[in-house]
Design a protein around this motif. Structure first.
Motif, PDB file in Angstrom:
ATOM      1  N   LYS A 138       0.880  -1.165   0.000  1.00 15.99           N
ATOM      2  CA  LYS A 138       0.000   0.000   0.000  1.00 15.99           C
ATOM      3  C   LYS A 138       0.922   1.220   0.000  1.00 15.99           C
ATOM      4  O   LYS A 138       1.771   1.369   0.869  1.00 15.99           O
ATOM      5  CB  LYS A 138      -0.888   0.009   1.236  1.00 15.99           C
ATOM      6  CG  LYS A 138      -1.826  -1.194   1.299  1.00 15.99           C
ATOM      7  CD  LYS A 138      -3.134  -0.860   1.939  1.00 15.99           C
ATOM      8  CE  LYS A 138      -4.091  -2.000   2.079  1.00 15.99           C
ATOM      9  NZ  LYS A 138      -4.086  -3.045   1.144  1.00 15.99           N
ATOM     10  N   ASP A 139       0.748   2.072  -0.988  1.00 15.47           N
ATOM     11  CA  ASP A 139       1.626   3.232  -1.133  1.00 15.47           C
ATOM     12  C   ASP A 139       1.476   4.179   0.059  1.00 15.47           C
ATOM     13  O   ASP A 139       0.417   4.225   0.698  1.00 15.47           O
ATOM     14  CB  ASP A 139       1.314   3.967  -2.437  1.00 15.47           C
ATOM     15  CG  ASP A 139       2.560   4.561  -3.069  1.00 15.47           C
ATOM     16  OD1 ASP A 139       3.635   4.538  -2.429  1.00 15.47           O
ATOM     17  OD2 ASP A 139       2.467   5.044  -4.204  1.00 15.47           O
ATOM     18  N   TYR A 140       2.525   4.908   0.356  1.00 16.10           N
ATOM     19  CA  TYR A 140       2.527   5.823   1.481  1.00 16.10           C
ATOM     20  C   TYR A 140       3.449   6.995   1.178  1.00 16.10           C
ATOM     21  O   TYR A 140       4.352   6.908   0.345  1.00 16.10           O
ATOM     22  CB  TYR A 140       2.953   5.105   2.774  1.00 16.10           C
ATOM     23  CG  TYR A 140       4.263   4.327   2.659  1.00 16.10           C
ATOM     24  CD1 TYR A 140       5.460   4.856   3.134  1.00 16.10           C
ATOM     25  CD2 TYR A 140       4.291   3.059   2.080  1.00 16.10           C
ATOM     26  CE1 TYR A 140       6.642   4.147   3.031  1.00 16.10           C
ATOM     27  CE2 TYR A 140       5.479   2.343   1.974  1.00 16.10           C
ATOM     28  CZ  TYR A 140       6.647   2.893   2.448  1.00 16.10           C
ATOM     29  OH  TYR A 140       7.828   2.191   2.332  1.00 16.10           O
ATOM     30  N   SER A 141       3.211   8.090   1.861  1.00 17.33           N
ATOM     31  CA  SER A 141       3.967   9.316   1.643  1.00 17.33           C
ATOM     32  C   SER A 141       5.323   9.235   2.353  1.00 17.33           C
ATOM     33  O   SER A 141       5.400   8.819   3.505  1.00 17.33           O
ATOM     34  CB  SER A 141       3.161  10.499   2.184  1.00 17.33           C
ATOM     35  OG  SER A 141       3.870  11.697   1.965  1.00 17.33           O
ATOM     36  N   VAL A 142       6.372   9.635   1.637  1.00 16.14           N
ATOM     37  CA  VAL A 142       7.735   9.621   2.171  1.00 16.14           C
ATOM     38  C   VAL A 142       8.463  10.881   1.696  1.00 16.14           C
ATOM     39  O   VAL A 142       7.903  11.686   0.949  1.00 16.14           O
ATOM     40  CB  VAL A 142       8.511   8.363   1.702  1.00 16.14           C
ATOM     41  CG1 VAL A 142       7.915   7.101   2.284  1.00 16.14           C
ATOM     42  CG2 VAL A 142       8.571   8.283   0.179  1.00 16.14           C
ATOM     43  N   VAL A 153      10.802   8.537   6.398  1.00 12.39           N
ATOM     44  CA  VAL A 153       9.707   9.273   7.022  1.00 12.39           C
ATOM     45  C   VAL A 153      10.278  10.651   7.351  1.00 12.39           C
ATOM     46  O   VAL A 153      11.494  10.781   7.577  1.00 12.39           O
ATOM     47  CB  VAL A 153       9.152   8.559   8.288  1.00 12.39           C
ATOM     48  CG1 VAL A 153       8.543   7.210   7.933  1.00 12.39           C
ATOM     49  CG2 VAL A 153      10.198   8.418   9.366  1.00 12.39           C
ATOM     50  N   LYS A 167       9.144  15.691  -1.215  1.00  8.66           N
ATOM     51  CA  LYS A 167       8.041  14.775  -0.897  1.00  8.66           C
ATOM     52  C   LYS A 167       7.731  13.906  -2.109  1.00  8.66           C
ATOM     53  O   LYS A 167       7.790  14.364  -3.248  1.00  8.66           O
ATOM     54  CB  LYS A 167       6.784  15.561  -0.531  1.00  8.66           C
ATOM     55  CG  LYS A 167       6.859  16.234   0.815  1.00  8.66           C
ATOM     56  CD  LYS A 167       5.530  16.903   1.129  1.00  8.66           C
ATOM     57  CE  LYS A 167       5.594  17.547   2.496  1.00  8.66           C
ATOM     58  NZ  LYS A 167       4.312  18.149   2.870  1.00  8.66           N
ATOM     59  N   TRP A 169       5.734   9.696  -3.159  1.00 10.86           N
ATOM     60  CA  TRP A 169       5.126   8.454  -2.727  1.00 10.86           C
ATOM     61  C   TRP A 169       6.202   7.382  -2.748  1.00 10.86           C
ATOM     62  O   TRP A 169       7.123   7.423  -3.572  1.00 10.86           O
ATOM     63  CB  TRP A 169       3.966   8.060  -3.646  1.00 10.86           C
ATOM     64  CG  TRP A 169       2.797   8.990  -3.507  1.00 10.86           C
ATOM     65  CD1 TRP A 169       2.493  10.036  -4.317  1.00 10.86           C
ATOM     66  CD2 TRP A 169       1.828   8.982  -2.463  1.00 10.86           C
ATOM     67  NE1 TRP A 169       1.370  10.673  -3.846  1.00 10.86           N
ATOM     68  CE2 TRP A 169       0.945  10.045  -2.712  1.00 10.86           C
ATOM     69  CE3 TRP A 169       1.609   8.170  -1.354  1.00 10.86           C
ATOM     70  CZ2 TRP A 169      -0.145  10.318  -1.880  1.00 10.86           C
ATOM     71  CZ3 TRP A 169       0.531   8.449  -0.530  1.00 10.86           C
ATOM     72  CH2 TRP A 169      -0.340   9.506  -0.793  1.00 10.86           C
ATOM     73  N   ALA A 170       6.094   6.411  -1.868  1.00 13.27           N
ATOM     74  CA  ALA A 170       7.092   5.346  -1.786  1.00 13.27           C
ATOM     75  C   ALA A 170       7.283   4.674  -3.149  1.00 13.27           C
ATOM     76  O   ALA A 170       8.419   4.430  -3.577  1.00 13.27           O
ATOM     77  CB  ALA A 170       6.693   4.308  -0.733  1.00 13.27           C
TER      78      ALA A 170
END
Length: 186
Positions: A138-142, A153, A167, A169-170
């Protein structure tokens, strides 16, 4: 394979590390598999893949030209090859990525691998097909720095002195050959 040396494997530690009968440890170059100790998803499957091809068998190892042959733990950094039917060789490093059991990994921007683009392309294909660890991704902000080889993070200690933080997305990071920070994203 050209410039490869034949060895026998004593045991497979995890998906990307094995021990030769001469007691030398080998770390598969250019990839990272989930960690067994941390009980990460697909760690056992990655180990099983490497074990099926390598454990108690003959392998061939080759090194990346212009790259360190050992890491700071004294492990050999190599591509591992196995003989497959038809008189061909399979690069286990690449096979793990194809099956979605490893992602591309380079410890620094300066360490260029001859097959970097191929590994990233294989990773994209595994992600598209939702294989292995990409099945549940599941993609997440990094964030990343302008010149780094990892994504983080925002609170990661490695970013304290960084002036430029980007900024993303992974998955965008994975697509360009970045890897998760081993400190903040393990």
């Amino acid at each position: 394979p050209p410039n490869a040396e034949k060895y026998r494997v004593r045991n497979v530690y995890d998906g990307d590390t094995l021990t030769l009968v001469n007691e030398k440890r080998v770390r598969l170059l250019g990839i990272d598999t989930p960690e067994i100790k941390e009980k990460q998803a697909f760690a056992q499957e990655a180990k099983a893949y490497t074990k099926d091809y390598c454990d108690k068998k003959d392998i061939w190892i080759s090194f990346e030209e212009g790259h360190d042959k050992e890491d700071h733990y004294g492990r050999l950094l190599a591509f591992v090859w196995v003989s497959v039917p038809g008189g061909r060789f399979l690069c286990v490093n690449e096979g793990l990525v194809v099956e979605g059991l490893a992602n591309f990994y380079s410890p620094s921007k300066s360490s260029k691998l001859h097959n970097k683009e191929k590994l990233i392309s294989m990773q994209k294909q595994a992600h598209k097909q939702k294989l292995g660890l990409w099945k549940t991704f599941k993609d997440y902000s990094v964030v990343r720095t302008a010149n780094g080889c990892a994504f983080h993070v925002p609170s990661c200690k490695h970013l304290r002195r960084s002036k430029i933080i980007i900024k993303l997305w992974a998955w965008e990071g994975f697509e360009v050959g970045l890897h998760p920070c081993r400190t903040c994203l393990e």
